[in-house]
Scaffold this active site. Structure first.
Site, PDB file in Angstrom:
ATOM      1  N   HIS A 177      32.516  44.449  41.477  1.00  0.00           N
ATOM      2  CA  HIS A 177      32.639  45.760  40.692  1.00  0.00           C
ATOM      3  C   HIS A 177      33.382  45.861  39.557  1.00  0.00           C
ATOM      4  O   HIS A 177      34.315  45.033  39.429  1.00  0.00           O
ATOM      5  CB  HIS A 177      33.291  46.592  41.879  1.00  0.00           C
ATOM      6  N   ASP A 206      39.467  42.161  46.723  1.00  0.00           N
ATOM      7  CA  ASP A 206      39.283  43.448  46.612  1.00  0.00           C
ATOM      8  C   ASP A 206      38.302  43.857  48.053  1.00  0.00           C
ATOM      9  O   ASP A 206      37.310  43.562  48.412  1.00  0.00           O
ATOM     10  CB  ASP A 206      38.235  43.721  45.486  1.00  0.00           C
ATOM     11  N   CYS A 250      28.231  50.401  39.578  1.00  0.00           N
ATOM     12  CA  CYS A 250      29.564  49.662  38.647  1.00  0.00           C
ATOM     13  C   CYS A 250      29.593  48.245  39.168  1.00  0.00           C
ATOM     14  O   CYS A 250      30.409  47.728  39.241  1.00  0.00           O
ATOM     15  CB  CYS A 250      30.967  50.438  39.661  1.00  0.00           C
TER      16      CYS A 250
END
Length: 405
Positions: free
Chosen positions: A121, A198, A362
């Site tokens: 991302h 993440d 994104c």
């Protein structure tokens, strides 16, 4: 094992009572909130509203107790060693920025390397990039195999370059592919790297255990775990959190201040400047407590059933190109209609009250690698039903007919 009762689960969400005609398959963007979360946030504002940590009156003490209890709830959920290893942020993006900016001023220097992956991302690319360009730090990227999975052989080769930081997503927000995070963390640590995971998509797929995973940092957003928007978590081992330079200053993160010098507060406060999102933290705590009352294996099996039916239906629709692999998939499917822009497909689905997302999600570097303008993303949650799957498939069939006529 008992079958998951999706209708009973679904009834706990006011959205589906208020908007019964919508099929919501944009869960990778944000999830709906159960009534338990809405009630917890409302109750705070109605009965306890006050600022935390600094007030001498009873309302402030009550608000502080609720806020710090939320921190403890998150710490227990992640199996963190200490509650002060939980830093509240505005979301995973803010957490990743704090890590990238904080390490750049303490650990990273010119010539050091950071290892990312092709799936990341933007929030796990741009914060590193901003400082790499300024300070001469090099970014390397793990490529994908032809099946659009991470190339683990290339990963090991790149680890041989001794990156200072290795940062990667638990689950791809575009493809839904689940990464072998335990293996990746272990290999990175063996190479001497600081490890960052993440967990924006991973947090709802499974309950992560920080003692087993042993990563140095793990981040996620509350709104992707049935919680409120505007609240996120930066988990970090205490020793590493202490080495982060704060990117925001003021408020509770201060210990002493003069015009000559300032000293910072202890953890977790040194990384939480200003008035925090108190209601958001309380709502996130309520979401975790609510979720733990449900059987996670039943939820996983239910989502696998939805995926199986969805893939079966997609394979029967001509002109649909499926980008996501059905194996090691957390419930996200990216697809395209041959030769058609994803925005046109999502617009037609919207007319049928099917909520999906179209675009590059994104993840521009991934779509540049795939040589595609974007994709339609359908992402499933535990409150989705087989009827949702069938309605989406029917709407896709109709969109194909219209676009390819």
């Amino acid at each position: 094992m008992p079958v998951f009762d999706v209708q009973q689960f679904r009834q706990q969400f006011a959205f589906f009572q208020q908007q019964p005609d919508w099929v919501y398959l944009d869960n990778a963007a944000t999830m709906h909130k159960p009534q338990a979360v809405i009630d917890a946030v409302t109750q705070f504002y109605q009965q306890h509203n006050s600022n935390v940590h600094r007030g001498a009156h009873q309302l402030s003490q009550q608000a502080t107790a609720l806020f710090e209890h939320a921190r403890t709830t998150v710490a227990h959920y992640l199996n963190a060693a200490h509650s002060e290893e939980i830093i509240f942020t505005s979301g995973a993006t803010a957490a990743l920025n704090q890590i990238a900016f904080g390490l750049m001023h303490t650990e990273l220097k010119a010539g050091d390397r950071i290892l990312l992956t092709q799936l990341e991302h933007h929030a796990n690319i741009v914060p590193w990039q901003l400082h790499c360009q300024r300070h001469g730090v090099i970014i390397d990227v793990v490529p994908l195999t032809v099946e659009r999975q991470l190339d683990m052989l290339a990963y090991e080769d790149l680890l041989a370059l001794k990156p200072k930081v290795v940062s990667f997503s638990h689950i791809s927000n575009v493809l839904g592919h689940i990464q072998p995070v335990a293996q990746m963390v272990a290999l990175a640590k063996a190479a001497g790297a600081i490890t960052v995971v993440d967990g924006a998509q991973g947090i709802v797929y499974q309950q992560p255990d920080m003692q087993l995973l042993d990563c140095d940092f793990y981040v996620f957003s509350g709104h992707k775990l049935y919680g409120p928007t505007g609240i996120g978590v930066l988990y970090g081992k205490s020793a590493w959190l202490e080495r982060l330079t704060p990117i925001f200053a003021g408020g509770e993160m201060i210990d002493t201040v003069s015009f000559i010098n300032t000293t910072f507060n202890k953890l977790p406060f040194r990384l939480e400047a200003g008035t925090p999102n108190i209601a958001g933290a309380i709502g996130l705590s309520a979401a975790i407590n609510w979720l733990q009352k449900h059987n996670t294996e039943q939820i996983k099996n239910h989502k696998l059933l939805l995926l199986k039916d969805f893939y079966s239906g997609l394979n029967a629709i001509k002109a649909v190109d499926i980008l996501s692999q059905p194996v090691h998939n957390a419930g996200i499917v990216a697809l395209n209609v041959d030769g058609e822009h994803p925005s046109d497909v999502t617009a037609l689905l919207n007319q049928q009250q099917i909520a999906v997302r179209g675009g590059q999600h994104c993840a521009m570097p991934l779509f540049s690698h795939l040589a595609l303008p974007g994709a339609v993303r359908c992402s499933f949650a535990a409150y989705n039903t087989l009827d949702d799957v069938n309605r989406c498939l029917l709407a896709l069939e109709q969109a194909v007919e219209i676009l390819t006529a």
